[in-house]
Motif scaffolding. Structure first.
Motif, PDB file in Angstrom:
ATOM      1  N   LEU A 149      29.893  -8.162  51.983  1.00 26.48           N
ATOM      2  CA  LEU A 149      29.166  -6.904  52.165  1.00 26.48           C
ATOM      3  C   LEU A 149      30.017  -5.872  52.898  1.00 26.48           C
ATOM      4  O   LEU A 149      29.821  -4.666  52.740  1.00 26.48           O
ATOM      5  CB  LEU A 149      27.872  -7.157  52.941  1.00 26.48           C
ATOM      6  N   THR A 150      30.927  -6.354  53.728  1.00 23.05           N
ATOM      7  CA  THR A 150      31.904  -5.515  54.411  1.00 23.05           C
ATOM      8  C   THR A 150      33.276  -6.155  54.165  1.00 23.05           C
ATOM      9  O   THR A 150      33.378  -7.185  53.493  1.00 23.05           O
ATOM     10  CB  THR A 150      31.647  -5.460  55.929  1.00 23.05           C
ATOM     11  N   ARG A 151      34.299  -5.560  54.696  1.00 22.09           N
ATOM     12  CA  ARG A 151      35.616  -6.221  54.660  1.00 22.09           C
ATOM     13  C   ARG A 151      35.517  -7.523  55.442  1.00 22.09           C
ATOM     14  O   ARG A 151      35.100  -7.525  56.601  1.00 22.09           O
ATOM     15  CB  ARG A 151      36.665  -5.307  55.284  1.00 22.09           C
ATOM     16  N   VAL A 152      35.874  -8.625  54.813  1.00 17.60           N
ATOM     17  CA  VAL A 152      35.754  -9.946  55.431  1.00 17.60           C
ATOM     18  C   VAL A 152      37.136 -10.556  55.621  1.00 17.60           C
ATOM     19  O   VAL A 152      37.951 -10.583  54.692  1.00 17.60           O
ATOM     20  CB  VAL A 152      34.885 -10.885  54.568  1.00 17.60           C
ATOM     21  N   GLU A 153      37.400 -11.029  56.827  1.00 23.06           N
ATOM     22  CA  GLU A 153      38.588 -11.819  57.097  1.00 23.06           C
ATOM     23  C   GLU A 153      38.161 -13.279  57.227  1.00 23.06           C
ATOM     24  O   GLU A 153      37.205 -13.588  57.949  1.00 23.06           O
ATOM     25  CB  GLU A 153      39.272 -11.368  58.390  1.00 23.06           C
ATOM     26  N   CYS A 154      38.846 -14.164  56.521  1.00 22.80           N
ATOM     27  CA  CYS A 154      38.473 -15.575  56.557  1.00 22.80           C
ATOM     28  C   CYS A 154      39.716 -16.443  56.423  1.00 22.80           C
ATOM     29  O   CYS A 154      40.822 -15.941  56.185  1.00 22.80           O
ATOM     30  CB  CYS A 154      37.451 -15.897  55.466  1.00 22.80           C
ATOM     31  N   VAL A 155      39.521 -17.741  56.587  1.00 21.17           N
ATOM     32  CA  VAL A 155      40.616 -18.699  56.423  1.00 21.17           C
ATOM     33  C   VAL A 155      40.185 -19.789  55.464  1.00 21.17           C
ATOM     34  O   VAL A 155      39.003 -20.159  55.407  1.00 21.17           O
ATOM     35  CB  VAL A 155      41.043 -19.325  57.769  1.00 21.17           C
ATOM     36  N   ASP A 156      41.129 -20.296  54.708  1.00 23.76           N
ATOM     37  CA  ASP A 156      40.892 -21.417  53.803  1.00 23.76           C
ATOM     38  C   ASP A 156      40.650 -22.663  54.640  1.00 23.76           C
ATOM     39  O   ASP A 156      41.459 -23.014  55.498  1.00 23.76           O
ATOM     40  CB  ASP A 156      42.115 -21.598  52.900  1.00 23.76           C
ATOM     41  N   ALA A 157      39.533 -23.350  54.398  1.00 19.72           N
ATOM     42  CA  ALA A 157      39.178 -24.527  55.195  1.00 19.72           C
ATOM     43  C   ALA A 157      39.181 -25.806  54.368  1.00 19.72           C
ATOM     44  O   ALA A 157      38.529 -26.785  54.735  1.00 19.72           O
ATOM     45  CB  ALA A 157      37.809 -24.310  55.844  1.00 19.72           C
ATOM     46  N   VAL A 158      39.912 -25.807  53.249  1.00 24.16           N
ATOM     47  CA  VAL A 158      40.009 -27.021  52.430  1.00 24.16           C
ATOM     48  C   VAL A 158      40.595 -28.159  53.258  1.00 24.16           C
ATOM     49  O   VAL A 158      40.112 -29.293  53.227  1.00 24.16           O
ATOM     50  CB  VAL A 158      40.878 -26.768  51.180  1.00 24.16           C
ATOM     51  N   ASP A 216      34.561 -36.690  65.475  1.00 27.57           N
ATOM     52  CA  ASP A 216      33.116 -36.923  65.328  1.00 27.57           C
ATOM     53  C   ASP A 216      32.292 -35.718  65.764  1.00 27.57           C
ATOM     54  O   ASP A 216      31.301 -35.357  65.120  1.00 27.57           O
ATOM     55  CB  ASP A 216      32.689 -38.152  66.133  1.00 27.57           C
ATOM     56  N   ARG A 217      32.667 -35.090  66.876  1.00 30.58           N
ATOM     57  CA  ARG A 217      31.877 -33.963  67.379  1.00 30.58           C
ATOM     58  C   ARG A 217      31.954 -32.779  66.426  1.00 30.58           C
ATOM     59  O   ARG A 217      30.955 -32.084  66.209  1.00 30.58           O
ATOM     60  CB  ARG A 217      32.377 -33.548  68.764  1.00 30.58           C
ATOM     61  N   LEU A 218      33.121 -32.559  65.854  1.00 31.81           N
ATOM     62  CA  LEU A 218      33.269 -31.461  64.903  1.00 31.81           C
ATOM     63  C   LEU A 218      32.441 -31.712  63.646  1.00 31.81           C
ATOM     64  O   LEU A 218      31.805 -30.795  63.123  1.00 31.81           O
ATOM     65  CB  LEU A 218      34.742 -31.287  64.542  1.00 31.81           C
ATOM     66  N   ARG A 219      32.411 -32.960  63.179  1.00 25.99           N
ATOM     67  CA  ARG A 219      31.558 -33.291  62.024  1.00 25.99           C
ATOM     68  C   ARG A 219      30.098 -33.054  62.351  1.00 25.99           C
ATOM     69  O   ARG A 219      29.340 -32.510  61.541  1.00 25.99           O
ATOM     70  CB  ARG A 219      31.779 -34.751  61.601  1.00 25.99           C
ATOM     71  N   ARG A 220      29.673 -33.465  63.559  1.00 26.64           N
ATOM     72  CA  ARG A 220      28.281 -33.255  63.959  1.00 26.64           C
ATOM     73  C   ARG A 220      27.960 -31.779  64.065  1.00 26.64           C
ATOM     74  O   ARG A 220      26.883 -31.331  63.697  1.00 26.64           O
ATOM     75  CB  ARG A 220      28.004 -33.944  65.302  1.00 26.64           C
ATOM     76  N   ALA A 221      28.919 -30.997  64.585  1.00 27.93           N
ATOM     77  CA  ALA A 221      28.700 -29.551  64.727  1.00 27.93           C
ATOM     78  C   ALA A 221      28.498 -28.902  63.362  1.00 27.93           C
ATOM     79  O   ALA A 221      27.605 -28.059  63.187  1.00 27.93           O
ATOM     80  CB  ALA A 221      29.878 -28.913  65.448  1.00 27.93           C
ATOM     81  N   LEU A 222      29.311 -29.270  62.389  1.00 27.97           N
ATOM     82  CA  LEU A 222      29.182 -28.688  61.047  1.00 27.97           C
ATOM     83  C   LEU A 222      27.890 -29.149  60.382  1.00 27.97           C
ATOM     84  O   LEU A 222      27.242 -28.374  59.672  1.00 27.97           O
ATOM     85  CB  LEU A 222      30.393 -29.070  60.199  1.00 27.97           C
ATOM     86  N   ALA A 223      27.484 -30.402  60.607  1.00 29.10           N
ATOM     87  CA  ALA A 223      26.215 -30.891  60.049  1.00 29.10           C
ATOM     88  C   ALA A 223      25.043 -30.126  60.652  1.00 29.10           C
ATOM     89  O   ALA A 223      24.082 -29.776  59.958  1.00 29.10           O
ATOM     90  CB  ALA A 223      26.067 -32.390  60.304  1.00 29.10           C
ATOM     91  N   PRO A 275      30.336 -13.575  61.141  1.00 23.77           N
ATOM     92  CA  PRO A 275      31.550 -14.127  61.748  1.00 23.77           C
ATOM     93  C   PRO A 275      31.267 -15.464  62.437  1.00 23.77           C
ATOM     94  O   PRO A 275      30.289 -15.610  63.165  1.00 23.77           O
ATOM     95  CB  PRO A 275      31.945 -13.056  62.767  1.00 23.77           C
ATOM     96  N   GLY A 276      32.137 -16.434  62.176  1.00 25.19           N
ATOM     97  CA  GLY A 276      31.960 -17.766  62.740  1.00 25.19           C
ATOM     98  C   GLY A 276      31.318 -18.743  61.782  1.00 25.19           C
ATOM     99  O   GLY A 276      31.369 -19.957  61.996  1.00 25.19           O
ATOM    100  N   ASP A 277      30.707 -18.252  60.717  1.00 25.38           N
ATOM    101  CA  ASP A 277      30.046 -19.136  59.754  1.00 25.38           C
ATOM    102  C   ASP A 277      31.067 -19.788  58.833  1.00 25.38           C
ATOM    103  O   ASP A 277      32.105 -19.214  58.509  1.00 25.38           O
ATOM    104  CB  ASP A 277      29.031 -18.358  58.907  1.00 25.38           C
ATOM    105  N   GLY A 278      30.728 -20.992  58.381  1.00 30.48           N
ATOM    106  CA  GLY A 278      31.537 -21.680  57.392  1.00 30.48           C
ATOM    107  C   GLY A 278      30.774 -21.787  56.093  1.00 30.48           C
ATOM    108  O   GLY A 278      29.550 -21.715  56.059  1.00 30.48           O
ATOM    109  N   LEU A 279      31.497 -21.953  55.006  1.00 25.88           N
ATOM    110  CA  LEU A 279      30.856 -22.175  53.714  1.00 25.88           C
ATOM    111  C   LEU A 279      31.709 -23.134  52.897  1.00 25.88           C
ATOM    112  O   LEU A 279      32.936 -23.160  53.018  1.00 25.88           O
ATOM    113  CB  LEU A 279      30.620 -20.873  52.959  1.00 25.88           C
ATOM    114  N   GLY A 280      31.026 -23.950  52.101  1.00 29.12           N
ATOM    115  CA  GLY A 280      31.715 -24.912  51.251  1.00 29.12           C
ATOM    116  C   GLY A 280      32.353 -26.057  52.001  1.00 29.12           C
ATOM    117  O   GLY A 280      33.251 -26.718  51.481  1.00 29.12           O
ATOM    118  N   LEU A 281      31.890 -26.347  53.221  1.00 27.71           N
ATOM    119  CA  LEU A 281      32.530 -27.386  54.027  1.00 27.71           C
ATOM    120  C   LEU A 281      31.913 -28.762  53.838  1.00 27.71           C
ATOM    121  O   LEU A 281      32.432 -29.750  54.347  1.00 27.71           O
ATOM    122  CB  LEU A 281      32.464 -26.998  55.513  1.00 27.71           C
ATOM    123  N   SER A 282      30.807 -28.850  53.117  1.00 29.07           N
ATOM    124  CA  SER A 282      30.145 -30.134  52.900  1.00 29.07           C
ATOM    125  C   SER A 282      30.920 -30.960  51.878  1.00 29.07           C
ATOM    126  O   SER A 282      31.391 -30.442  50.861  1.00 29.07           O
ATOM    127  CB  SER A 282      28.713 -29.905  52.415  1.00 29.07           C
TER     128      SER A 282
END
Length: 238
Positions: free
Chosen positions: A98-107, A121-128, A77-84
């Motif tokens: 692996l379990t029931r996963v709730e997520c949101v589309d981050a396109v 800028d801070r959000l970009r740095r956080a994801l990097a 929980p809290g992880d992102g994927l495909g955001l690069s």
């Protein structure tokens, strides 16, 4: 805990987000989707749709022709994927709930950040920073598989998972929810199911860990850290 809290905690660890950036993440978390346990986010060779995981556990894996599976890492929980903006090999690896996963589309989040607006800028740095940490975890995984004993592999993985859950605000001290079967642990650590079972029992007998009803407690963290040469090194950008 609000659905967006784990993601915000992790991102804020890497870079103290502005209220505008926090609001952007919160707006994304309104429209949620559910992925059932065992269902794939994406298949090998295809880029995964950008997502933020709100709850549940997933993994990146590869299955061989004989049915054997190697798990490269766990998504919590809290992880992102495909955001690069640039495709990464990890984003083109089979990802399975692996379990029931709730997520949101981050396109939309990826597209907004691609505009290079200085307000984000801070959000970009956080994801990097989060992506660099993923790479660090993958390197640690290579060392686990190549050079560590069964006990050291388990100890290192459990400490890593505890630290990640702690950053997301999902850990009660040294006690954490661990919805992983012994088979999943075996597939992640390159061990047989029997070897994993024996090693866990040995750790319980030696009062290094306690396990009950899907919860695991680290009873002797000092010994576990020493046994696996663990260093909780997380890159932080403020």
């Amino acid at each position: 805990m609000p659905a967006d809290m784990a993601a915000l905690r992790i991102l804020n660890t890497a870079a103290r987000l502005s209220e505008e950036e926090r609001a952007l993440v919160r707006r994304l978390c309104v429209f949620q989707e559910v992925i059932a346990a065992g269902e794939a986010f994406t298949s090998e060779g295809r880029s995964v749709t950008p997502r933020l995981i709100l709850s549940g556990w997933a993994c990146r894996q590869r299955t061989l022709a004989d049915g054997q599976r190697q798990i490269f890492g766990f998504l919590l929980p809290g992880d992102g994927l495909g955001l690069s903006a640039d495709p990464r090999p990890l984003d083109e690896t089979t990802t399975v709930a692996l379990t029931r996963v709730e997520c949101v589309d981050a396109v939309m989040l990826r597209e907004i950040l691609a505009l290079q607006d200085p307000r984000h800028d801070r959000l970009r740095r956080a994801l990097a920073t989060a992506r660099r940490y993923e790479d660090t975890c993958l390197l640690n995984h290579v060392v686990r598989l190549g050079r560590q004993s069964a006990l050291a592999r388990l100890a290192h993985l459990l400490l890593e998972l505890r630290d990640r859950l702690q950053r997301a605000g999902l850990c009660n001290g040294d006690r954490m929810h661990l919805p992983l079967t012994q088979e999943m642990l075996a597939d992640a650590l390159g061990l047989s199911l029997v070897h994993v079972s024996r090693t866990l029992n040995q750790m319980k007998r030696n009062q290094l860990i306690a396990m009950q009803n899907g919860w695991l407690t680290l009873l002797d963290e000092t010994y576990l850290r020493s046994a696996c040469d663990y260093g909780a090194d997380y890159p932080v950008l403020h």
